[in-house]
Design a protein around this motif. Structure first.
Motif, PDB file in Angstrom:
ATOM      1  N   PRO A  62     117.393  87.829 -45.910  1.00  0.00           N
ATOM      2  CA  PRO A  62     117.433  87.012 -44.694  1.00  0.00           C
ATOM      3  C   PRO A  62     117.915  87.844 -43.501  1.00  0.00           C
ATOM      4  N   GLY A  63     117.246  87.699 -42.391  1.00  0.00           N
ATOM      5  CA  GLY A  63     117.670  88.400 -41.184  1.00  0.00           C
ATOM      6  C   GLY A  63     116.928  89.697 -40.918  1.00  0.00           C
ATOM      7  N   VAL A  64     116.138  90.200 -41.876  1.00  0.00           N
ATOM      8  CA  VAL A  64     115.394  91.450 -41.607  1.00  0.00           C
ATOM      9  C   VAL A  64     114.300  91.243 -40.578  1.00  0.00           C
ATOM     10  N   GLY A  65     113.893  89.997 -40.412  1.00  0.00           N
ATOM     11  CA  GLY A  65     112.881  89.730 -39.389  1.00  0.00           C
ATOM     12  C   GLY A  65     111.510  89.374 -39.948  1.00  0.00           C
ATOM     13  N   LYS A  66     111.487  88.757 -41.112  1.00  0.00           N
ATOM     14  CA  LYS A  66     110.194  88.394 -41.719  1.00  0.00           C
ATOM     15  C   LYS A  66     109.407  87.425 -40.841  1.00  0.00           C
ATOM     16  N   SER A  67     110.081  86.361 -40.408  1.00  0.00           N
ATOM     17  CA  SER A  67     109.373  85.352 -39.620  1.00  0.00           C
ATOM     18  C   SER A  67     108.901  85.928 -38.289  1.00  0.00           C
ATOM     19  N   THR A  68     109.746  86.742 -37.675  1.00  0.00           N
ATOM     20  CA  THR A  68     109.378  87.355 -36.398  1.00  0.00           C
ATOM     21  C   THR A  68     108.203  88.315 -36.591  1.00  0.00           C
ATOM     22  N   PHE A  69     108.245  89.054 -37.689  1.00  0.00           N
ATOM     23  CA  PHE A  69     107.144  89.962 -38.029  1.00  0.00           C
ATOM     24  C   PHE A  69     105.838  89.187 -38.168  1.00  0.00           C
ATOM     25  N   THR A 105     109.639  75.329 -33.915  1.00  0.00           N
ATOM     26  CA  THR A 105     109.954  76.038 -32.673  1.00  0.00           C
ATOM     27  C   THR A 105     110.127  77.535 -32.916  1.00  0.00           C
ATOM     28  N   ARG A 106     110.461  77.894 -34.176  1.00  0.00           N
ATOM     29  CA  ARG A 106     110.710  79.301 -34.469  1.00  0.00           C
ATOM     30  C   ARG A 106     109.449  80.151 -34.328  1.00  0.00           C
ATOM     31  N   MET A 107     108.306  79.554 -34.599  1.00  0.00           N
ATOM     32  CA  MET A 107     107.077  80.340 -34.474  1.00  0.00           C
ATOM     33  C   MET A 107     106.212  79.735 -33.383  1.00  0.00           C
ATOM     34  N   VAL A 151     102.128  85.389 -46.543  1.00  0.00           N
ATOM     35  CA  VAL A 151     103.052  84.608 -47.375  1.00  0.00           C
ATOM     36  C   VAL A 151     104.450  85.198 -47.267  1.00  0.00           C
ATOM     37  N   GLU A 152     105.379  84.405 -46.758  1.00  0.00           N
ATOM     38  CA  GLU A 152     106.768  84.862 -46.618  1.00  0.00           C
ATOM     39  C   GLU A 152     107.605  84.388 -47.794  1.00  0.00           C
ATOM     40  N   THR A 153     108.459  85.262 -48.313  1.00  0.00           N
ATOM     41  CA  THR A 153     109.396  84.796 -49.325  1.00  0.00           C
ATOM     42  C   THR A 153     110.749  85.475 -49.195  1.00  0.00           C
ATOM     43  N   ILE A 198     110.535  99.610 -42.360  1.00  0.00           N
ATOM     44  CA  ILE A 198     111.860  99.396 -41.787  1.00  0.00           C
ATOM     45  C   ILE A 198     111.633  98.770 -40.419  1.00  0.00           C
ATOM     46  N   ASN A 199     112.131  97.558 -40.301  1.00  0.00           N
ATOM     47  CA  ASN A 199     111.875  96.755 -39.109  1.00  0.00           C
ATOM     48  C   ASN A 199     112.944  97.020 -38.049  1.00  0.00           C
ATOM     49  N   LYS A 200     112.743  96.481 -36.891  1.00  0.00           N
ATOM     50  CA  LYS A 200     113.661  96.615 -35.754  1.00  0.00           C
ATOM     51  C   LYS A 200     113.735  98.072 -35.284  1.00  0.00           C
ATOM     52  N   ALA A 201     112.601  98.773 -35.388  1.00  0.00           N
ATOM     53  CA  ALA A 201     112.518 100.141 -34.881  1.00  0.00           C
ATOM     54  C   ALA A 201     112.300 100.064 -33.378  1.00  0.00           C
ATOM     55  N   ASP A 202     113.347  99.690 -32.676  1.00  0.00           N
ATOM     56  CA  ASP A 202     113.252  99.590 -31.222  1.00  0.00           C
ATOM     57  C   ASP A 202     114.614  99.859 -30.596  1.00  0.00           C
ATOM     58  N   GLY A 203     114.624 100.235 -29.342  1.00  0.00           N
ATOM     59  CA  GLY A 203     115.855 100.440 -28.570  1.00  0.00           C
ATOM     60  C   GLY A 203     116.809 101.421 -29.230  1.00  0.00           C
ATOM     61  N   SER A 238     108.312  97.345 -35.306  1.00  0.00           N
ATOM     62  CA  SER A 238     109.149  96.487 -34.486  1.00  0.00           C
ATOM     63  C   SER A 238     108.393  95.207 -34.192  1.00  0.00           C
ATOM     64  N   SER A 239     109.069  94.109 -34.447  1.00  0.00           N
ATOM     65  CA  SER A 239     108.396  92.825 -34.256  1.00  0.00           C
ATOM     66  C   SER A 239     108.673  92.231 -32.885  1.00  0.00           C
ATOM     67  N   VAL A 240     109.491  92.913 -32.108  1.00  0.00           N
ATOM     68  CA  VAL A 240     109.740  92.382 -30.766  1.00  0.00           C
ATOM     69  C   VAL A 240     108.929  93.150 -29.711  1.00  0.00           C
ATOM     70  N   MET A 241     108.254  94.218 -30.160  1.00  0.00           N
ATOM     71  CA  MET A 241     107.440  94.968 -29.208  1.00  0.00           C
ATOM     72  C   MET A 241     105.972  94.586 -29.376  1.00  0.00           C
TER      73      MET A 241
HETATM   74  N1  LIG Z   1     115.522  94.203 -32.213  1.00  0.00           N
HETATM   75  C1  LIG Z   1     114.770  93.513 -33.064  1.00  0.00           C
HETATM   76  N2  LIG Z   1     115.178  92.289 -33.511  1.00  0.00           N
HETATM   77  C2  LIG Z   1     114.386  91.625 -34.376  1.00  0.00           C
HETATM   78  C3  LIG Z   1     113.166  92.169 -34.840  1.00  0.00           C
HETATM   79  N3  LIG Z   1     112.625  91.299 -35.701  1.00  0.00           N
HETATM   80  C4  LIG Z   1     113.463  90.243 -35.782  1.00  0.00           C
HETATM   81  N4  LIG Z   1     114.540  90.427 -34.984  1.00  0.00           N
HETATM   82  C5  LIG Z   1     115.678  89.500 -34.844  1.00  0.00           C
HETATM   83  O1  LIG Z   1     116.330  89.377 -36.107  1.00  0.00           O
HETATM   84  C6  LIG Z   1     116.769  88.052 -36.337  1.00  0.00           C
HETATM   85  C7  LIG Z   1     116.225  87.514 -37.659  1.00  0.00           C
HETATM   86  O2  LIG Z   1     114.812  87.366 -37.580  1.00  0.00           O
HETATM   87  P1  LIG Z   1     113.968  86.412 -38.533  1.00  0.00           P
HETATM   88  O3  LIG Z   1     112.537  86.670 -38.227  1.00  0.00           O
HETATM   89  O4  LIG Z   1     114.432  85.013 -38.452  1.00  0.00           O
HETATM   90  O5  LIG Z   1     114.352  87.005 -39.965  1.00  0.00           O
HETATM   91  P2  LIG Z   1     114.003  86.447 -41.439  1.00  0.00           P
HETATM   92  O6  LIG Z   1     115.224  85.732 -41.917  1.00  0.00           O
HETATM   93  O7  LIG Z   1     113.760  87.687 -42.258  1.00  0.00           O
HETATM   94  O8  LIG Z   1     112.798  85.572 -41.339  1.00  0.00           O
HETATM   95  C8  LIG Z   1     116.311  87.240 -35.134  1.00  0.00           C
HETATM   96  O9  LIG Z   1     117.394  87.104 -34.246  1.00  0.00           O
HETATM   97  C9  LIG Z   1     115.219  88.099 -34.513  1.00  0.00           C
HETATM   98  O10 LIG Z   1     115.118  87.909 -33.123  1.00  0.00           O
HETATM   99  C10 LIG Z   1     112.753  93.462 -34.340  1.00  0.00           C
HETATM  100  O11 LIG Z   1     111.710  94.018 -34.688  1.00  0.00           O
HETATM  101  N5  LIG Z   1     113.603  94.078 -33.467  1.00  0.00           N
END
Ligand SMILES: Nc1nc2c(ncn2[C@@H]2O[C@H](COP(=O)(O)OP(=O)(O)O)[C@@H](O)[C@H]2O)c(=O)[nH]1
Ligand SMILES: [Mg+2]
Length: 324
Positions: A62-69, A105-107, A151-153, A198-203, A238-241
């Protein structure tokens, strides 16, 4: 129209009617025997229209950013002309409590789109049950013309194994953390992975991510690949770029074309179909055991005998099973 008429539902699915698609999914998720029967008829009819999508599974703590990805990639793919369905396998989810996909609202960038379909995890008593339903839901999406299934898990109770056995490419998302990069990832999950990103490869994260990538590459050298066709790559994303997830998608397509060329793509799909059948056999046996009137009646009797050392646990099990 008859409410649960299989023919109208099938037509609705093929017509890409969202209400009918959702209705069919609800029948699949239902435990009522009459619903199951309708769902079964629908599945048989739509089967020839399935199998043409690209199936991508995504796991990670949880928190790696699956949903955002998923949202970032989904938006990019829709922009490129795809129709994208997002499903979840979450054995801990209850319908009331939402699921790992979060609320709508998350997606919101994705869910508003007419070429996207988002379905949270079915609730279920067993992971096998949840996974089996998700598989059927995936097939409904394919029959409805969705050509990418994401498919997210979460890593709960072997759910990775279930998802890996229903997709063409299994992606493990990680983040660069302090110290042990493998932290939180169950042993065996990396062996299931077709790719690691490896996610969040930004900033400010970038140098940390690059170090983590090198460490992971070394760790992955210890894992034998199952086939000479493919070595599990360690990517960054990076899922935010904008376009930040597309390199991962390129890898999915590369894997697909290589596996199609060698025939391993079809082999994998066939193996998965058989695994699915056996999962259903196991589930069915358990259900029949639970529903068996004679067994229900005998459980307290046999339990007491085992508790009081009158018979051994194995003799008790043998007695109960003999009523099946
Ligand atoms: N900087 C950065 N933050 C991210 C990225 N992807 C997700 N996040 C943040 O990480 C947190 C968890 O993301 P979420 O998609 O809910 O993770 P999940 O629990 O794996 O589904 C959120 O606050 C996102 O905004 C990314 O690529 N870069
Ligand atoms: Mg999530």
């Amino acid at each position: 129209m008859v409410v649960n008429d299989p023919d109208s539902l099938i037509q609705g699915i093929l017509d890409q009617n969202r209400r009918m698609i959702a209705k069919t999914m609800t029948l699949i998720e239902s435990n009522l025997p009459e619903h199951k029967q309708v769902a079964f008829k629908i599945m048989e009819q739509i089967l020839p229209r399935t199998g043409k999508s690209i199936r991508l599974g995504i796991t990670g703590v949880p928190g790696v950013g699956k949903s955002t990805f998923i949202e970032n990639l989904g938006v990019e793919l829709i922009r490129a002309g795809h129709r994208v369905a997002v499903l979840a396998v979450d054995p801990t989810s209850q319908r009331s409590g939402g699921s790992i996909l979060g609320d709508k609202t998350r997606m919101e960038n994705l869910s508003a789109h007419e070429n996207a379909f988002i379905r949270p995890s079915p609730a279920g008593e067993t992971l096998g049950g949840v996974a089996a339903k998700t598989r059927e839901i995936m097939l409904v999406c394919e029959a409805a013309g969705f050509d990418v299934i994401l498919v997210e898990t979460v890593g709960v109770g072997q759910s990775e194994t279930s998802v890996a056995s229903m997709v063409d490419f299994f992606l493990v998302l990680m983040i660069a953390g302090a110290g042990d990069e493998l932290q939180g990832i169950k042993k065996g999950v990396l062996e299931l992975a077709d790719g690691i990103a490896i996610n969040k490869a930004d900033g400010d994260n970038l140098p940390k991510v690059e170090r983590a990538r090198l460490d992971l590459e070394i760790a992955m050298k210890m894992i034998c690949s199952e086939t000479p066709t493919w070595r599990t790559p360690v990517m960054t994303c990076s899922s935010v770029m904008d376009r930040g997830t597309l390199p991962v998608w390129e890898t999915v397509l590369d894997h697909r074309s290589k596996f199609k060329e060698t025939g391993e793509f079809d082999q994998r799909r066939k193996r998965q179909a058989l695994e699915w059948m056996w999962t259903l056999v196991n589930e069915g046996l358990k259900q029949r055991f639970k529903d068996n009137a004679k067994i229900k009646e005998q459980i307290p009797v046999v339990s007491r005998q085992v508790e009081n050392d009158k018979i051994s646990p194995s003799a008790g099990a043998e007695t109960l099973l003999s009523y099946l």
